[in-house]
Write a protein that holds these residues in place. Structure first.
Motif, PDB file in Angstrom:
ATOM      1  N   CYS A 138       0.998  -0.384  -0.294  1.00 29.06           N
ATOM      2  CA  CYS A 138       0.460   0.610  -0.096  1.00 29.06           C
ATOM      3  C   CYS A 138       1.232   1.233   0.328  1.00 29.06           C
ATOM      4  N   GLU A 141       0.029   4.114   0.729  1.00 23.46           N
ATOM      5  CA  GLU A 141      -0.122   4.975   2.310  1.00 23.46           C
ATOM      6  C   GLU A 141      -0.097   4.481   3.714  1.00 23.46           C
ATOM      7  N   CYS A 142      -0.154   3.305   4.289  1.00 28.94           N
ATOM      8  CA  CYS A 142       0.662   2.746   4.820  1.00 28.94           C
ATOM      9  C   CYS A 142       1.564   1.335   5.311  1.00 28.94           C
ATOM     10  N   THR A 199      -8.545  -2.547  -4.829  1.00 30.98           N
ATOM     11  CA  THR A 199      -8.633  -1.282  -4.546  1.00 30.98           C
ATOM     12  C   THR A 199      -8.807  -0.645  -3.486  1.00 30.98           C
ATOM     13  N   GLU A 200      -8.765  -1.327  -2.350  1.00 29.53           N
ATOM     14  CA  GLU A 200      -8.596  -0.670  -1.342  1.00 29.53           C
ATOM     15  C   GLU A 200      -8.252  -1.554  -0.290  1.00 29.53           C
ATOM     16  N   CYS A 201      -7.015  -0.473   0.614  1.00 32.72           N
ATOM     17  CA  CYS A 201      -6.357  -1.154   1.856  1.00 32.72           C
ATOM     18  C   CYS A 201      -7.263  -2.205   2.795  1.00 32.72           C
ATOM     19  N   CYS A 203      -5.428   0.027   5.986  1.00 32.89           N
ATOM     20  CA  CYS A 203      -6.191   1.053   6.636  1.00 32.89           C
ATOM     21  C   CYS A 203      -7.326   1.660   5.955  1.00 32.89           C
ATOM     22  N   HIS A 204      -8.010   1.098   5.068  1.00 34.46           N
ATOM     23  CA  HIS A 204      -9.463   0.913   4.170  1.00 34.46           C
ATOM     24  C   HIS A 204      -9.909   2.133   3.144  1.00 34.46           C
ATOM     25  N   LYS A 205      -8.294   3.094   2.710  1.00 30.81           N
ATOM     26  CA  LYS A 205      -8.504   4.041   2.066  1.00 30.81           C
ATOM     27  C   LYS A 205      -8.204   3.379   0.478  1.00 30.81           C
ATOM     28  N   ARG A 206      -9.058   3.829  -0.586  1.00 28.49           N
ATOM     29  CA  ARG A 206      -8.494   3.806  -2.422  1.00 28.49           C
ATOM     30  C   ARG A 206      -6.359   3.842  -2.145  1.00 28.49           C
ATOM     31  N   CYS A 207      -6.168   3.137  -2.547  1.00 30.59           N
ATOM     32  CA  CYS A 207      -4.737   3.475  -2.342  1.00 30.59           C
ATOM     33  C   CYS A 207      -4.112   3.141  -3.302  1.00 30.59           C
TER      34      CYS A 207
END
Length: 61
Positions: free
Chosen positions: A15, A17-18, A29-31, A34-38
């Motif tokens: 990911c 982001e994290c 499509t989503e981590c 971290c539950h973000k779209r990364c």
């Protein structure tokens, strides 16, 4: 025998982001952490020196 490099069925994805690493057939499509779209980078090891396709590449993670 084939001259082509066979790709692993599952790959390691990191990911953006994290930095969480997942082992899936394709990048999520989503981590899940971290539950973000990364954006996910393929960090699969393709050389025997780092363990081959069944391991993430330690230089990339």
């Amino acid at each position: 025998m084939s001259d082509k490099l066979s790709l692993p069925e599952k790959r390691w994805w990191k990911c953006s982001e994290c930095q969480h690493v997942v082992h899936e057939k394709s990048s999520p499509t989503e981590c899940p952490a971290c539950h973000k779209r990364c954006t996910f980078a393929d960090v699969t090891c393709y050389i025997p020196d780092c363990g081959g396709p069944s391991n993430p590449d330690p230089k990339l993670i």
